[in-house]
Design a protein around this motif. Sequence first.
Motif, PDB file in Angstrom:
ATOM      1  N   ALA A   1     -37.283 -26.074  -7.672  1.00 32.97           N
ATOM      2  CA  ALA A   1     -38.095 -27.049  -8.416  1.00 32.97           C
ATOM      3  C   ALA A   1     -39.455 -26.468  -8.775  1.00 32.97           C
ATOM      4  O   ALA A   1     -40.005 -26.776  -9.842  1.00 32.97           O
ATOM      5  CB  ALA A   1     -38.262 -28.320  -7.594  1.00 32.97           C
ATOM      6  N   MET A   2     -40.014 -25.626  -7.910  1.00 31.32           N
ATOM      7  CA  MET A   2     -41.310 -25.011  -8.197  1.00 31.32           C
ATOM      8  C   MET A   2     -41.204 -23.993  -9.337  1.00 31.32           C
ATOM      9  O   MET A   2     -42.135 -23.825 -10.117  1.00 31.32           O
ATOM     10  CB  MET A   2     -41.863 -24.318  -6.945  1.00 31.32           C
ATOM     11  N   VAL A   3     -40.062 -23.317  -9.426  1.00 32.88           N
ATOM     12  CA  VAL A   3     -39.868 -22.316 -10.482  1.00 32.88           C
ATOM     13  C   VAL A   3     -39.482 -22.982 -11.799  1.00 32.88           C
ATOM     14  O   VAL A   3     -40.056 -22.710 -12.852  1.00 32.88           O
ATOM     15  CB  VAL A   3     -38.792 -21.286 -10.070  1.00 32.88           C
ATOM     16  N   ASP A   4     -38.503 -23.881 -11.744  1.00 30.87           N
ATOM     17  CA  ASP A   4     -38.051 -24.576 -12.957  1.00 30.87           C
ATOM     18  C   ASP A   4     -37.215 -25.784 -12.550  1.00 30.87           C
ATOM     19  O   ASP A   4     -36.037 -25.650 -12.223  1.00 30.87           O
ATOM     20  CB  ASP A   4     -37.230 -23.640 -13.842  1.00 30.87           C
ATOM     21  N   ARG A   5     -37.822 -26.963 -12.574  1.00 35.39           N
ATOM     22  CA  ARG A   5     -37.089 -28.155 -12.132  1.00 35.39           C
ATOM     23  C   ARG A   5     -36.021 -28.602 -13.132  1.00 35.39           C
ATOM     24  O   ARG A   5     -35.270 -29.527 -12.861  1.00 35.39           O
ATOM     25  CB  ARG A   5     -38.048 -29.304 -11.827  1.00 35.39           C
ATOM     26  N   LYS A   6     -35.941 -27.922 -14.274  1.00 34.47           N
ATOM     27  CA  LYS A   6     -34.879 -28.224 -15.236  1.00 34.47           C
ATOM     28  C   LYS A   6     -33.603 -27.433 -14.936  1.00 34.47           C
ATOM     29  O   LYS A   6     -32.607 -27.570 -15.641  1.00 34.47           O
ATOM     30  CB  LYS A   6     -35.346 -27.910 -16.665  1.00 34.47           C
ATOM     31  N   THR A   7     -33.636 -26.622 -13.896  1.00 33.36           N
ATOM     32  CA  THR A   7     -32.444 -25.849 -13.509  1.00 33.36           C
ATOM     33  C   THR A   7     -31.281 -26.796 -13.192  1.00 33.36           C
ATOM     34  O   THR A   7     -31.452 -27.754 -12.434  1.00 33.36           O
ATOM     35  CB  THR A   7     -32.742 -25.003 -12.253  1.00 33.36           C
ATOM     36  N   PRO A   8     -30.105 -26.572 -13.776  1.00 34.81           N
ATOM     37  CA  PRO A   8     -28.956 -27.423 -13.426  1.00 34.81           C
ATOM     38  C   PRO A   8     -28.638 -27.300 -11.927  1.00 34.81           C
ATOM     39  O   PRO A   8     -28.505 -26.187 -11.404  1.00 34.81           O
ATOM     40  CB  PRO A   8     -27.818 -26.839 -14.273  1.00 34.81           C
ATOM     41  N   VAL A   9     -28.560 -28.438 -11.247  1.00 30.55           N
ATOM     42  CA  VAL A   9     -28.229 -28.469  -9.818  1.00 30.55           C
ATOM     43  C   VAL A   9     -26.892 -29.192  -9.668  1.00 30.55           C
ATOM     44  O   VAL A   9     -26.773 -30.369 -10.035  1.00 30.55           O
ATOM     45  CB  VAL A   9     -29.319 -29.183  -8.995  1.00 30.55           C
ATOM     46  N   LEU A  10     -25.888 -28.493  -9.143  1.00 30.57           N
ATOM     47  CA  LEU A  10     -24.557 -29.056  -8.994  1.00 30.57           C
ATOM     48  C   LEU A  10     -24.343 -29.503  -7.551  1.00 30.57           C
ATOM     49  O   LEU A  10     -24.485 -28.712  -6.625  1.00 30.57           O
ATOM     50  CB  LEU A  10     -23.493 -28.014  -9.369  1.00 30.57           C
ATOM     51  N   PHE A  11     -24.019 -30.769  -7.381  1.00 35.98           N
ATOM     52  CA  PHE A  11     -23.771 -31.344  -6.056  1.00 35.98           C
ATOM     53  C   PHE A  11     -22.334 -31.837  -6.017  1.00 35.98           C
ATOM     54  O   PHE A  11     -21.941 -32.704  -6.799  1.00 35.98           O
ATOM     55  CB  PHE A  11     -24.740 -32.498  -5.801  1.00 35.98           C
ATOM     56  N   ILE A  12     -21.533 -31.268  -5.105  1.00 32.77           N
ATOM     57  CA  ILE A  12     -20.122 -31.629  -5.028  1.00 32.77           C
ATOM     58  C   ILE A  12     -19.946 -32.801  -4.076  1.00 32.77           C
ATOM     59  O   ILE A  12     -20.147 -32.668  -2.868  1.00 32.77           O
ATOM     60  CB  ILE A  12     -19.268 -30.448  -4.541  1.00 32.77           C
ATOM     61  N   ASP A  13     -19.584 -33.943  -4.627  1.00 35.92           N
ATOM     62  CA  ASP A  13     -19.291 -35.123  -3.813  1.00 35.92           C
ATOM     63  C   ASP A  13     -17.791 -35.157  -3.559  1.00 35.92           C
ATOM     64  O   ASP A  13     -17.006 -35.530  -4.426  1.00 35.92           O
ATOM     65  CB  ASP A  13     -19.742 -36.391  -4.541  1.00 35.92           C
TER      66      ASP A  13
END
Length: 258
Positions: free
Chosen positions: A71-83
């Motif tokens: 988030a500090m580097v680029d909070r627009k980075t896609p974050v994938l969370f497997i539910d």
Amino acid sequence: MLALNDTPTGRTPEAEDLEAKRARVATLNARYRHHSATAVLTGALKDPEAGRIAMVSSFGAESVALLHLVAMVDRKTPVLFIDTRLLFAETLAYQQEVAERLHLTDLRIIRADEAMLKQHDPYGALKLSDQDRCCDLRKTQPLEQALEGFDGWITGRKRYQSKTRAEMDFFELEEATGRIKVNPLAHWGPDDVRAYMEENRLPKHPLVAQGYPSIGCAPCTSKVAPGEDPRAGRWRGQDKVECGIHFGADGKPVRSTS
């Protein structure tokens, strides 16, 4: 005369592409070998050699440290969370809390296809009879689909966590998929993670205080007694140390120490 699938070097295009990717990974490791986790992340997200990168997070016991760095580097980075639909309720609540706290703007919730679940695990009993197949159905396959279009992905793996991770570099090539895997915290130990979370006042997963230092799906995660390995509660009693989303040098998913 060259065959249609040959190149002037005598290798197939696929082999040459794989060799080029190995060279890219070697270049990245040489470039960032003595850098900090933040520098490695910045390189992964902004260096043309890395390509298009997503982050994969379990929102587990130590995940918030890397999520904060991203988030500090680029909070627009896609974050994938497997539910997997088998997670602790505490993990689902924690995921929402952390995503809001860090203002993650591209969080993607990944789930197995309902039709696939009905076909292969209609009664939800696969977790009891075949844990590897359960992981494949609920984690590996959905993640593979979600990563289509990405050149690589960021993981929170660390060398100290298991024998299968003891020698990993900041950048690895998954030869089975052709993707680059980024491990910014590879050299961090438990004290490093703990100190970073405390210094930045990051919220802890509520299950950690209840004796769960490593957290996965509820049916396959148990409490860890004092003095036990932190991952002893994962698939307890089974010859299984990974869920299968990571590949070994043989190109096969890593699941056991053997």
